[in-house]
Motif scaffolding. Structure first.
Motif, PDB file in Angstrom:
ATOM      1  N   PHE A 140      30.678  80.248  78.416  1.00  0.00           N
ATOM      2  CA  PHE A 140      30.950  79.818  77.053  1.00  0.00           C
ATOM      3  C   PHE A 140      30.341  78.433  76.844  1.00  0.00           C
ATOM      4  CE2 PHE A 140      33.981  82.902  78.449  1.00  0.00           C
ATOM      5  CZ  PHE A 140      34.090  83.766  77.366  1.00  0.00           C
ATOM      6  N   ARG A 141      30.050  78.112  75.594  1.00  0.00           N
ATOM      7  CA  ARG A 141      29.191  76.953  75.312  1.00  0.00           C
ATOM      8  C   ARG A 141      29.723  75.656  75.923  1.00  0.00           C
ATOM      9  NH1 ARG A 141      25.000  76.533  72.623  1.00  0.00           N
ATOM     10  NH2 ARG A 141      25.317  78.596  71.684  1.00  0.00           N
ATOM     11  N   ASP A 142      31.009  75.371  75.795  1.00  0.00           N
ATOM     12  CA  ASP A 142      31.533  74.115  76.334  1.00  0.00           C
ATOM     13  C   ASP A 142      31.354  74.037  77.847  1.00  0.00           C
ATOM     14  OD1 ASP A 142      32.223  73.215  73.846  1.00  0.00           O
ATOM     15  OD2 ASP A 142      34.378  73.596  74.048  1.00  0.00           O
ATOM     16  N   LEU A 165      21.257  80.190  73.070  1.00  0.00           N
ATOM     17  CA  LEU A 165      22.101  81.192  73.724  1.00  0.00           C
ATOM     18  C   LEU A 165      21.892  81.209  75.237  1.00  0.00           C
ATOM     19  CD1 LEU A 165      21.721  84.310  71.348  1.00  0.00           C
ATOM     20  CD2 LEU A 165      23.516  82.567  71.337  1.00  0.00           C
ATOM     21  N   TYR A 166      20.878  80.486  75.736  1.00  0.00           N
ATOM     22  CA  TYR A 166      20.472  80.650  77.131  1.00  0.00           C
ATOM     23  C   TYR A 166      20.264  79.305  77.820  1.00  0.00           C
ATOM     24  CZ  TYR A 166      19.255  85.024  74.804  1.00  0.00           C
ATOM     25  OH  TYR A 166      19.289  86.158  74.026  1.00  0.00           O
ATOM     26  N   TYR A 167      20.653  79.280  79.101  1.00  0.00           N
ATOM     27  CA  TYR A 167      20.484  78.100  79.949  1.00  0.00           C
ATOM     28  C   TYR A 167      19.898  78.556  81.286  1.00  0.00           C
ATOM     29  CZ  TYR A 167      23.844  75.805  76.756  1.00  0.00           C
ATOM     30  OH  TYR A 167      24.480  75.296  75.651  1.00  0.00           O
ATOM     31  N   ASP A 168      19.053  77.710  81.873  1.00  0.00           N
ATOM     32  CA  ASP A 168      18.558  77.952  83.232  1.00  0.00           C
ATOM     33  C   ASP A 168      19.462  77.206  84.210  1.00  0.00           C
ATOM     34  OD1 ASP A 168      16.321  79.512  82.414  1.00  0.00           O
ATOM     35  OD2 ASP A 168      15.274  77.663  81.838  1.00  0.00           O
ATOM     36  N   LEU A 169      19.827  77.892  85.286  1.00  0.00           N
ATOM     37  CA  LEU A 169      20.810  77.355  86.235  1.00  0.00           C
ATOM     38  C   LEU A 169      20.147  77.089  87.587  1.00  0.00           C
ATOM     39  CD1 LEU A 169      23.894  76.765  86.667  1.00  0.00           C
ATOM     40  CD2 LEU A 169      24.051  79.097  87.577  1.00  0.00           C
ATOM     41  N   ASP A 322      26.501  85.615  68.132  1.00  0.00           N
ATOM     42  CA  ASP A 322      27.717  85.073  68.744  1.00  0.00           C
ATOM     43  C   ASP A 322      27.294  83.850  69.538  1.00  0.00           C
ATOM     44  OD1 ASP A 322      29.960  84.439  70.149  1.00  0.00           O
ATOM     45  OD2 ASP A 322      30.200  86.372  71.152  1.00  0.00           O
ATOM     46  N   THR A 323      27.437  82.668  68.947  1.00  0.00           N
ATOM     47  CA  THR A 323      26.964  81.446  69.588  1.00  0.00           C
ATOM     48  C   THR A 323      27.999  80.821  70.514  1.00  0.00           C
ATOM     49  OG1 THR A 323      27.612  80.186  67.621  1.00  0.00           O
ATOM     50  CG2 THR A 323      25.320  80.922  67.750  1.00  0.00           C
ATOM     51  N   ASP A 324      29.192  81.397  70.590  1.00  0.00           N
ATOM     52  CA  ASP A 324      30.204  80.884  71.528  1.00  0.00           C
ATOM     53  C   ASP A 324      29.900  81.328  72.952  1.00  0.00           C
ATOM     54  OD1 ASP A 324      31.658  79.613  69.531  1.00  0.00           O
ATOM     55  OD2 ASP A 324      32.855  81.398  69.103  1.00  0.00           O
ATOM     56  N   ARG A 325      29.415  82.558  73.091  1.00  0.00           N
ATOM     57  CA  ARG A 325      29.087  83.085  74.416  1.00  0.00           C
ATOM     58  C   ARG A 325      27.615  82.829  74.719  1.00  0.00           C
ATOM     59  NH1 ARG A 325      32.861  86.485  72.268  1.00  0.00           N
ATOM     60  NH2 ARG A 325      34.609  87.065  73.637  1.00  0.00           N
ATOM     61  N   VAL A 326      27.330  82.349  75.927  1.00  0.00           N
ATOM     62  CA  VAL A 326      25.961  82.032  76.326  1.00  0.00           C
ATOM     63  C   VAL A 326      25.720  82.546  77.745  1.00  0.00           C
ATOM     64  CG1 VAL A 326      25.807  80.004  74.818  1.00  0.00           C
ATOM     65  CG2 VAL A 326      26.615  79.742  77.176  1.00  0.00           C
ATOM     66  N   LEU A 327      24.439  82.593  78.120  1.00  0.00           N
ATOM     67  CA  LEU A 327      24.060  83.084  79.448  1.00  0.00           C
ATOM     68  C   LEU A 327      23.481  81.969  80.299  1.00  0.00           C
ATOM     69  CD1 LEU A 327      22.298  86.572  79.089  1.00  0.00           C
ATOM     70  CD2 LEU A 327      24.686  86.044  79.602  1.00  0.00           C
ATOM     71  N   LEU A 328      23.761  82.053  81.593  1.00  0.00           N
ATOM     72  CA  LEU A 328      23.136  81.210  82.609  1.00  0.00           C
ATOM     73  C   LEU A 328      22.195  82.090  83.423  1.00  0.00           C
ATOM     74  CD1 LEU A 328      26.374  79.420  83.904  1.00  0.00           C
ATOM     75  CD2 LEU A 328      24.746  78.492  82.236  1.00  0.00           C
ATOM     76  N   TYR A 329      20.902  81.711  83.450  1.00  0.00           N
ATOM     77  CA  TYR A 329      19.917  82.446  84.245  1.00  0.00           C
ATOM     78  C   TYR A 329      19.684  81.698  85.555  1.00  0.00           C
ATOM     79  CZ  TYR A 329      18.604  85.601  80.443  1.00  0.00           C
ATOM     80  OH  TYR A 329      18.606  86.572  79.468  1.00  0.00           O
ATOM     81  N   ILE A 392      17.932  87.742  66.617  1.00  0.00           N
ATOM     82  CA  ILE A 392      18.589  87.282  67.842  1.00  0.00           C
ATOM     83  C   ILE A 392      17.573  86.526  68.697  1.00  0.00           C
ATOM     84  CG2 ILE A 392      19.790  87.997  69.949  1.00  0.00           C
ATOM     85  CD1 ILE A 392      20.627  90.525  68.341  1.00  0.00           C
ATOM     86  N   GLN A 393      17.951  85.365  69.177  1.00  0.00           N
ATOM     87  CA  GLN A 393      17.084  84.590  70.050  1.00  0.00           C
ATOM     88  C   GLN A 393      16.749  85.388  71.309  1.00  0.00           C
ATOM     89  OE1 GLN A 393      18.828  80.916  71.431  1.00  0.00           O
ATOM     90  NE2 GLN A 393      17.200  80.526  72.913  1.00  0.00           N
ATOM     91  N   ALA A 394      15.478  85.394  71.678  1.00  0.00           N
ATOM     92  CA  ALA A 394      15.055  86.073  72.904  1.00  0.00           C
ATOM     93  C   ALA A 394      15.058  85.076  74.058  1.00  0.00           C
ATOM     94  CB  ALA A 394      13.666  86.662  72.735  1.00  0.00           C
ATOM     95  N   PRO A 395      15.477  85.486  75.253  1.00  0.00           N
ATOM     96  CA  PRO A 395      15.450  84.566  76.394  1.00  0.00           C
ATOM     97  C   PRO A 395      14.019  84.228  76.781  1.00  0.00           C
ATOM     98  CG  PRO A 395      16.034  86.785  77.100  1.00  0.00           C
ATOM     99  CD  PRO A 395      16.011  86.809  75.612  1.00  0.00           C
TER     100      PRO A 395
END
Length: 430
Positions: A140-142, A165-169, A322-329, A392-395
């Motif tokens: 989630f974003r926070d 929507l996406y973050y690199d981890l 849905d901008t509350d839920r995000v992904l970590l790649y 929708i934003q593409a990763p």
């Protein structure tokens, strides 16, 4: 004869009965145009005789990719080919290690389980790998922004500068937050706020500076490593990173004893990163995408297609992401390749359809999968184009293309068994 006598005797008259024509019942009159329209539709579609054709029901055991075959549109397309799929859902490794008697097809979510299944067969089998999907962490974003502050995650740029929507981890840095210690200590002022907090807790890395609080540990909620391909793949990713981006089991190849000891030592080091979560939890995507997802787990192990399917459905119903839920790649990344395997002649029909039917492939894209076309390893372009067409934003592709390579099956099984204390597999064949 007198006139009065003749008047008394009259000639017989021919009388006719009025016959009322019966009208059709009103409900018949109302239904007739509907039935006629249905008949015309069947004629146009070529399905006039479909109710009289034989529908075969295939017995299947599938893992998370059963979502594809449970989709109403996919079910409709398969019925058009005379196939219905009756699904029993299990984890991929559970499918691979249990009896498959009476099963027509299986659909494990990754290659390790698929190889176990293929090795168990005493007949030539037909199979297909129709699409690929990356392993990701749903959060989630926070929480994602807290990881950015802790310098273990980097946000991807969103078109127009909006919320991403996406973050690199960075997995090596992230794994340093999973062991419950900081420089060997159980408490530390990790976020520089002047307060000593539990090491590797969310508050310890700055979550409480956002007006919220979570004193729980930084953990990834996974499914059972003994049953799930996702959990097994995540475990191999941890092992790969802990082994300095080297595939486990490739050291000491000329000394079996040293090689086995190295694998056991590696498994012991990464076990706490999984076991600290406590009891396993199944159906991670369902929990993460539920209304109570954030309270269940700040980070959940899922597949990319599950998140993208949610975003597509959310946008279709609300007109926004849905901008509350995000992904970590994760970097290195882990790519999973589900494999549909036929165990009977009846199952061969389904495998052939997945290989050849363009409508099924297009539907897979609409459900968030990266579909293989013409023997390619996997394509992102058509998926990204579909996401863009639906707002929708593409990763984005991570500039660091380091890939995590799973160890050999024997080594991976040893690591899984050590971490999960798994029961012995069933060795019968269908």
């Amino acid at each position: 004869m007198s006139h009065s006598a003749r008047a008394a005797i009259e000639e017989p008259r021919l009388s006719t009965r009025q016959v009322r024509r019966r009208r059709a019942p009103r409900h018949v009159v109302v239904a007739l145009p509907i039935a006629l329209a249905g008949l015309i539709a069947l004629l146009i579609s070529g399905n006039t005789l479909r109710p009289f054709e034989r529908i075969i029901t295939l017995e299947a055991r599938m893992a998370s990719k059963s979502d594809f075959f449970k989709d109403p549109e996919v079910r409709r397309l398969l019925l058009g080919h005379g196939i219905r799929v009756d699904i029993r859902r299990l984890g991929s490794r559970g499918i691979a290690t249990q009896s498959l008697t009476g099963t027509d097809v299986v659909f494990p979510s990754g290659q390790p389980a698929a190889k176990i299944i293929l090795d168990r067969q005493d007949r030539s089998v037909r199979s297909v790998r129709p699409f690929v999907t990356p392993l990701v962490l749903g959060t989630f974003r926070d929480y994602a922004d807290t990881l950015v502050k802790a310098r273990v995650a980097t946000p991807q740029r969103a078109p127009g500068g909006g919320p991403t929507l996406y973050y690199d981890l960075d997995m090596p840095a992230f794994m340093g937050l999973l062991d419950g210690t900081h420089a060997g200590r159980g408490t530390a002022d990790q976020d520089g706020d002047g307060h000593a907090e539990g090491a590797d807790t969310w508050n310890g890395i700055g979550f409480d500076t956002r007006g919220r609080s979570n004193s729980g540990r930084v953990l990834v909620r996974t499914s059972n490593v003994c049953e799930s391909n996702a959990a097994g793949t995540y475990l191999s990713l941890l092992a790969f990173v802990a082994n300095r981006n080297t595939t486990p089991g490739t050291e000491h190849v000329n000394d079996p004893r040293l090689a086995q000891d190295a694998v056991t030592d590696l498994a012991a080091r990464i076990k706490p990163l999984i076991s600290l979560q406590g009891m396993w939890a199944d159906e991670q995507a369902d929990s993460y995408l539920s209304d109570l997802g954030e309270s269940i787990a700040p980070i959940s192990l899922i597949y990319e297609h599950q998140y993208l399917a949610h975003q597509i459905a959310h946008h279709d119903s609300t007109g926004r992401q849905d901008t509350d839920r995000v992904l970590l790649y994760p970097t290195p990344y882990a790519l999973t390749e589900p494999q549909l395997i036929s165990l009977t002649d009846r199952g061969d029909r389904l495998v052939q359809l997945m290989q050849e039917d363009e409508e099924l492939r297009e539907r897979a894209i609409e459900l968030g999968f990266r579909v293989r076309f013409s023997g390619e390893d996997g394509t992102s372009e058509r998926l990204n184009a579909y996401l863009g067409d639906h707002g929708i934003q593409a990763p984005a592709a991570n500039p660091d293309q380091s890939k995590s390579y799973e160890p050999g099956l024997e080594v991976l099984e040893r690591i899984i068994d050590y971490v999960g204390t798994c029961p012995p597999p069933v060795q019968d064949t269908p």
